[in-house]
Design an enzyme around this catalytic site. Structure first.
Site, PDB file in Angstrom:
ATOM      1  N   CYS A  31     -39.442  56.946  10.654  1.00 19.70           N
ATOM      2  CA  CYS A  31     -39.466  58.448  10.106  1.00 19.70           C
ATOM      3  C   CYS A  31     -37.980  58.435   9.538  1.00 19.70           C
ATOM      4  O   CYS A  31     -37.701  58.733   8.312  1.00 19.70           O
ATOM      5  CB  CYS A  31     -39.753  59.317  10.970  1.00 19.70           C
TER       6      CYS A  31
ATOM      7  N   LYS B 159     -40.509  68.827   5.515  1.00 18.56           N
ATOM      8  CA  LYS B 159     -40.525  67.766   6.382  1.00 18.56           C
ATOM      9  C   LYS B 159     -39.492  66.558   6.309  1.00 18.56           C
ATOM     10  O   LYS B 159     -38.898  66.137   7.159  1.00 18.56           O
ATOM     11  CB  LYS B 159     -41.997  67.008   6.143  1.00 18.56           C
TER      12      LYS B 159
END
Ligand code: SAJ
Length: 422
Positions: free
Chosen positions: A255, A201
């Protein structure tokens, strides 16, 4: 199954809705009265119409209940924020969610962590907080990390169609997580271990950050060489093995500017390129502010309007928005400004609520965010609202010919000096 979803944000709430919609009993838990009261009173709206309709329907049917307090469930899904403050990842929300789960955890339960975390956190602190229940991970309950990978603005499609990574602490955890998520995920689910899933991720988002950083650096170099970067990139991207991303006024959101720090924290010596890329992207709002200053000086102007306060196009999300840093930088340099965004009015003092107010008495308009409302703005209409005839286009999305036809000068981000040469 009875599923507890902790954290009803942009990932947790749609996930809870999709579980409830596929027949599970779902209990959604959040600390925010805006979310809990809003959902319970039917006044809370999700940005996507389909999800909004589904939310109203699962709440009406009673398959989704939301509350401040957790209760015993068969599976727990954690989607709380893991923000970075002063380059350190804060696990406090995760800690409180896991300790809360530990109070209700029973033999055979499954815990899924969707929040973004650095490598080692699942089998480290998360497992330890959950084992405060007196149960052992693996032997008594299952635990997986399944990082969310959706892009805000297209959540329903991405949640249902994207591939997923399942990073369990053992095979049983992976099997249970796969069975649970098969209720709405149509994309491929790849199984691995927790540490790999955590790493995947953050690698993905760091990869994107670095690629944006090189585009931004190329823009700055092209600017120095007096080459139009947008033209150069378009030509370079014809090459089959080149794909330069869009340079821009900075990298916002919760993010891409955050996740690289998870790797830096784990490998501060080795992550040199990652840190440099972060610095490059963080410096972009300042580059826009400097360009604004130069253009104002050249046109003898005093005031600028910044079009766009969201972190990217067509969303009202302003987290880590580059515009915020631009405003700071321009204020420090004593430049008069206002900010305008059809999606929101932000408490920055300078935020105005209408296009007319935004363009009143300004000498320069800087288009920061490529909202469709800005890209499709009619030059003829704008010309009737203001005497301002200078636009700095940081998006490269405005139709230059149409704007010039209407009497405007378009200053290209990374190549504006060219437009100042008479
Ligand atoms: N940006 C550029 N140039 C580009 C692309 C983006 O300057 O070529 C800027 C945007 O303007 C924005 C920032 O980068 O300020 C981030 O935008 P984004 O569209 O890359 O990403 P997010 O934060 O909206 O969503 C990302 C997604 N990741 C990727 O697109 C690789 C999503 O898949 C992740 O799940 C999500 O982050 C997340 O939660 O991690």
């Amino acid at each position: 199954m009875k599923i507890g979803v902790i954290g009803l944000g942009y990932v947790g709430l749609p996930t809870a809705v999709l579980f409830a919609n596929s027949g599970h009993q779902v209990v959604g838990v959040d600390v925010s009265p805006r979310v809990i009261d809003g959902i319970n009173s039917g006044t809370y709206h999700m940005e996507e119409e389909l999800l909004d309709t589904m939310l109203q329907s699962v709440v009406a049917q009673g398959t989704l209940r939301v509350n401040y307090d957790l209760e015993a469930c068969d599976a727990f899904v954690v989607a709380v924020p893991t923000p970075v403050t002063n380059y350190k990842i804060e696990l406090k929300y995760l800690e409180s969610a896991c300790r809360n789960i530990a109070r209700f955890l029973k033999q055979g339960d499954l815990v899924v962590i969707e929040s973004t975390i650095g490598p080692g956190v699942t089998t480290g602190p998360i497992q330890a907080w959950l084992e405060e229940s007196g149960l052992k991970a693996g032997a008594d309950f299952s635990l997986t990390h399944m990082p969310e990978r959706v892009i805000p603005g297209n959540i329903f499609k991405e949640l249902t169609e994207n591939g997923r990574v399942i990073g369990g602490i053992d095979r049983t955890s992976n099997e249970k997580a796969r069975a649970l998520y098969s209720s709405f995920v149509k994309g491929e689910m790849l199984e691995t271990d927790a540490m790999t899933a955590e790493t995947v991720k953050v690698l993905e988002n760091t990869y994107r950050d670095i690629n944006i950083a090189i585009a931004n650096e190329f823009l700055i170099i092209c600017d120095k060489l007096n080459v139009n970067p947008w033209e150069a990139f378009a030509i370079a991207n014809q090459h089959p093995r080149v794909n330069i991303l869009n340079p821009g006024p900075g990298v916002g959101g919760h993010c891409i500017p955050v996740d690289p720090w998870f790797l830096v924290e784990k490998a501060p010596e080795e992550a040199a390129l990652i840190k440099t890329a972060r610095a490059r992207n963080n410096a972009m709002p300042n580059k826009v502010a400097s360009d604004i200053l130069d253009i104002l000086a050249a046109i003898q102007g005093k005031k600028v309007s910044l079009f766009g306060t969201s972190y990217k196009a067509n969303t009202g999300d302003a987290r880590e928005t580059p515009t915020q840093y631009m405003v700071q930088s321009l204020h420090e340099r004593g430049i008069a400004l206002n900010t305008y965004d059809p999606f929101q009015i932000l408490p920055w003092g300078s935020s105005v609520g209408s296009l007319q107010e935004a363009v009143d008495g300004v000498d320069l308009i800087a288009v920061i965010v490529a909202h469709t409302a800005f890209v499709e703005l009619s030059p003829e209409q704008l010309a009737t609202l203001t005497n301002c005839r200078h636009i700095l286009d940081c998006t490269n999305r405005l139709d230059r010919a149409a704007w010039e036809q209407a009497g405007f000068t378009i200053h290209t981000f990374g190549h504006f000096r060219n437009s100042l040469v008479k």
